[in-house]
Motif scaffolding. Structure first.
Motif, short mmCIF file in Angstrom:
data_model
loop_
_atom_site.label_atom_id
_atom_site.label_comp_id
_atom_site.label_asym_id
_atom_site.label_seq_id
_atom_site.Cartn_x
_atom_site.Cartn_y
_atom_site.Cartn_z
N VAL A 55 0.84 -1.20 0.00
CA VAL A 55 0.00 0.00 0.00
C VAL A 55 0.88 1.26 0.00
N TYR A 58 2.40 1.69 -3.51
CA TYR A 58 1.41 2.10 -4.50
C TYR A 58 1.21 3.62 -4.45
N TYR A 59 0.93 4.12 -3.26
CA TYR A 59 0.67 5.56 -3.14
C TYR A 59 1.93 6.39 -3.34
N TYR A 60 3.06 5.87 -2.92
CA TYR A 60 4.31 6.60 -3.13
C TYR A 60 4.66 6.63 -4.62
N ARG A 62 2.48 6.71 -7.01
CA ARG A 62 1.59 7.74 -7.59
C ARG A 62 2.15 9.13 -7.35
N LEU A 63 2.72 9.35 -6.17
CA LEU A 63 3.35 10.64 -5.88
C LEU A 63 4.52 10.89 -6.81
N SER A 138 -4.58 -0.05 -10.72
CA SER A 138 -5.40 0.29 -9.56
C SER A 138 -4.71 -0.29 -8.33
N LEU A 139 -5.21 0.06 -7.15
CA LEU A 139 -4.62 -0.48 -5.92
C LEU A 139 -4.72 -2.01 -5.91
#
Length: 172
Positions: A55, A58-60, A62-63, A138-139
């Motif tokens: 998780v 994934y978000y990192y 996207r950043l 996607s996640l």
């Protein structure tokens, strides 16, 4: 063939049949993800650490895609390598302080199964995002990319652009 082997073979058959009869791609994705995670969790109880790593990455990623700066990339790489380093090398420092009560707890820390694989798979994703790879998972797709049981157990390290399109393809 042991009872455990028969159980795993039966589980693979059930997952395959369930995915085969489903016409919904998102349903198949979640079946594969649940099966991969259950398989992994049956082998190593420290599995939640790896889900949190997925998780985070994934978000990192996207950043990094929104702000492709080399400093962000290396910070993400450092977090991943530090996680691997803590589990892999912290117990080795016990020899320096053998009588410290702190090391009583460190002895109980063991390297989670597949952590090296997950680390390098995550690094591959972060570098792909920095380079502007067009695959935007996607996640759920990303978590399946990180924890897909056949690759976790036997490799190789895959690129997100190679594996995610296969998850999106119709079942043939």
């Amino acid at each position: 063939m042991s009872q455990v082997s028969i159980l795993y073979a039966a589980a693979v058959l059930v997952v395959w049949m369930t995915a085969r009869v489903s016409s919904s791609r998102p349903f198949r994705l979640w079946i594969y993800l649940a099966a991969s995670w259950l398989f992994y969790f049956s082998l190593d109880a420290r599995f939640p650490l790896l889900v949190l790593s997925s998780v985070f990455n994934y978000y990192y990623g996207r950043l990094i895609r929104r702000q492709p700066r080399v400093g962000l990339l290396w910070a993400g790489a450092l977090v991943n390598v530090a996680l691997l380093g803590v589990f892999k090398y912290l117990p080795a420092f016990q020899a320096l302080f053998p009588d410290s009560p702190f090391w009583q707890h460190v002895r109980q820390i063991a390297l989670p199964l597949g952590l090296s694989f997950w680390t390098f798979q995550a690094l591959s994703y972060l570098f792909d995002q920095y380079r502007g790879d067009e695959t935007r998972p996607s996640l759920g797709e990303f978590c399946l990319y990180m924890g897909f049981a056949p690759t976790v157990m036997s490799g190789p390290i895959c690129r997100v652009g190679d594996l995610v399109p296969q998850f999106r393809a119709p079942f043939a």
